[in-house]
Design a protein around this motif. Structure first.
Motif, PDB file in Angstrom:
ATOM      1  N   ASN A   1       0.835  -1.196   0.000  1.00  7.83           N
ATOM      2  CA  ASN A   1       0.000   0.000   0.000  1.00  7.83           C
ATOM      3  C   ASN A   1       0.878   1.258   0.000  1.00  7.83           C
ATOM      4  OD1 ASN A   1      -1.782   2.110   0.556  1.00  7.83           O
ATOM      5  ND2 ASN A   1      -3.061   0.869   1.901  1.00  7.83           N
TER       6      ASN A   1
ATOM      7  N   ARG B   1       0.269   4.277  -0.964  1.00 14.88           N
ATOM      8  CA  ARG B   1      -0.389   5.548  -0.652  1.00 14.88           C
ATOM      9  C   ARG B   1      -0.563   5.762   0.850  1.00 14.88           C
ATOM     10  NH1 ARG B   1      -5.661   7.290  -0.198  1.00 14.88           N
ATOM     11  NH2 ARG B   1      -6.459   5.191  -0.584  1.00 14.88           N
ATOM     12  N   GLU B   2      -0.733   4.680   1.604  1.00 11.96           N
ATOM     13  CA  GLU B   2      -1.093   4.837   3.009  1.00 11.96           C
ATOM     14  C   GLU B   2      -0.044   4.325   3.999  1.00 11.96           C
ATOM     15  OE1 GLU B   2      -5.872   4.556   3.135  1.00 11.96           O
ATOM     16  OE2 GLU B   2      -4.898   2.783   2.272  1.00 11.96           O
TER      17      GLU B   2
ATOM     18  N   TYR C   1      -3.119  -5.479  10.098  1.00 13.24           N
ATOM     19  CA  TYR C   1      -2.984  -5.696   8.654  1.00 13.24           C
ATOM     20  C   TYR C   1      -1.955  -6.770   8.277  1.00 13.24           C
ATOM     21  CZ  TYR C   1      -5.559  -1.345   8.598  1.00 13.24           C
ATOM     22  OH  TYR C   1      -6.508  -0.385   8.808  1.00 13.24           O
TER      23      TYR C   1
ATOM     24  N   LEU D   1      -6.949   1.848   6.985  1.00 10.78           N
ATOM     25  CA  LEU D   1      -6.422   1.755   5.627  1.00 10.78           C
ATOM     26  C   LEU D   1      -7.502   1.266   4.664  1.00 10.78           C
ATOM     27  CD1 LEU D   1      -2.915   0.081   6.257  1.00 10.78           C
ATOM     28  CD2 LEU D   1      -3.519   2.509   6.297  1.00 10.78           C
ATOM     29  N   SER D   2      -7.270   1.507   3.392  1.00 15.20           N
ATOM     30  CA  SER D   2      -8.201   1.023   2.366  1.00 15.20           C
ATOM     31  C   SER D   2      -7.936  -0.440   2.018  1.00 15.20           C
ATOM     32  CB  SER D   2      -8.070   1.881   1.106  1.00 15.20           C
ATOM     33  OG  SER D   2      -6.745   1.819   0.597  1.00 15.20           O
ATOM     34  N   THR D   3      -6.841  -0.998   2.584  1.00 14.10           N
ATOM     35  CA  THR D   3      -6.481  -2.388   2.337  1.00 14.10           C
ATOM     36  C   THR D   3      -6.711  -3.215   3.604  1.00 14.10           C
ATOM     37  OG1 THR D   3      -4.190  -1.736   2.812  1.00 14.10           O
ATOM     38  CG2 THR D   3      -4.828  -1.935   0.496  1.00 14.10           C
TER      39      THR D   3
ATOM     40  N   ASN E   1      -4.005  -7.788   1.345  1.00 12.43           N
ATOM     41  CA  ASN E   1      -3.362  -6.980   0.296  1.00 12.43           C
ATOM     42  C   ASN E   1      -2.603  -5.756   0.806  1.00 12.43           C
ATOM     43  OD1 ASN E   1      -5.606  -5.528   1.068  1.00 12.43           O
ATOM     44  ND2 ASN E   1      -6.473  -5.310  -0.985  1.00 12.43           N
ATOM     45  N   THR E   2      -2.311  -5.682   2.109  1.00 10.10           N
ATOM     46  CA  THR E   2      -1.478  -4.599   2.634  1.00 10.10           C
ATOM     47  C   THR E   2       0.000  -4.975   2.533  1.00 10.10           C
ATOM     48  OG1 THR E   2      -3.233  -3.983   4.181  1.00 10.10           O
ATOM     49  CG2 THR E   2      -1.048  -3.090   4.602  1.00 10.10           C
TER      50      THR E   2
END
Length: 284
Positions: free
Chosen positions: A118, A120-121, A139, A197-199, A203-204
């Motif tokens: 990830n 972006r985050e 995560y 997070l968006s993950t 998938n992180t």
């Protein structure tokens, strides 16, 4: 009348142009300030290492691209244990700190088989407010207990020195991270983790450890388990003894520069006789 309208148009045009130029200038200043702030710091990516050439060729290009996307000035420090003792992750991290603290101001203790996905985050920027555990149990693909601080942890050199680094008394797999968590809590250090997070756990991060090839050394001998429950804050980077056998600036197959440090870690058998697997002779 025609001249007046033309002058009004020109005035409006130049007013809009002036506003756009002002906006662009202020945006450029903000961007430069942010970039300058990032580049004022330098990160050492410290990787405890032994017999992981295949993973290294995956790790280096992945991490270079990841860190480059965040404009992180960094250096790869691969700390290679070449002695015959059992693996000592904590001592290798301490050695990485000792060998890099003169030219970086923060480090990330990074397992070679855990790749962040990830971009972006998950930020590798300087941890201004205390240690940052990027591989949060929320995560991580495998470890989910609340006190877990392994995998990937960023910390300033100042904070690492303040808690005397990691305990070098852990030989074999595990428990050195739990000790490090207690050390941070002991001095009141605030630990941060990414959240919301968006993950998720799938998938992180990507975990590339091959259990069939690299088996974990979970063996416990003598008083190893009992001793592992002791914090011993006086034992840390300052008591980690080693011989630096070789130090090379190498280039990977993908053209990525990294430092490879071959080290022999000293074992004090009076403190940790379990630094070696017992032979048939010593078991009698």
């Amino acid at each position: 009348m025609f001249n007046i309208r033309r002058w009004i148009r020109w005035i409006l045009f130049y007013s809009c142009l002036s506003s756009l130029c002002t906006f662009w200038y202020l945006t450029a200043i903000d961007s430069n300030v942010e970039l300058k702030s990032v580049q004022e710091h330098r990160l050492a990516v410290i990787v405890p290492f032994r017999d992981r050439a295949k993973e290294l060729e995956i790790f280096l290009p992945h991490m270079r691209q990841f860190l480059k996307s965040q404009s992180i000035e960094h250096v790869f420090m691969i700390i290679n244990q070449i002695d015959k003792h059992r693996f000592n992750r904590a001592a290798l991290i301490n050695i990485g700190f000792i060998e890099s603290c003169s030219f970086v101001d923060y480090i990330v203790m990074h397992d070679i088989d855990l790749l962040p996905l990830n971009q972006r985050e998950l930020s590798y920027r300087y941890p201004e407010h205390g240690p940052v555990h990027l591989a949060s149990p929320e995560y991580h693909p495998m470890y989910h207990y609340a006190t877990y601080v392994g995998g990937i942890l960023m910390i300033s050199c100042r904070d690492f020195e303040r808690i005397n680094g990691m305990s070098p008394l852990y030989w074999g797999w595990g428990r050195e991270d739990d000790n490090f968590y207690v050390r941070m809590r002991r001095v009141g250090m605030k630990l941060s983790r990414p959240t919301k997070l968006s993950t998720n756990t799938t998938n992180t991060f990507e975990h590339i450890h091959d259990k069939g090839v690299h088996k974990r050394d979970y063996a416990r001998y003598g008083q190893q388990k009992e001793e592992g429950n002791k914090v011993r804050p006086e034992m840390g980077w300052n008591t980690t003894k080693y011989d630096l056998i070789d130090k090379n600036l190498r280039i990977s197959n993908q053209g990525i520069e990294y430092w490879m440090l071959d080290v022999n870690i000293f074992c004090d058998y009076s403190l940790t006789p379990w630094c070696d697997h017992p032979t048939n002779e010593t078991r009698k």
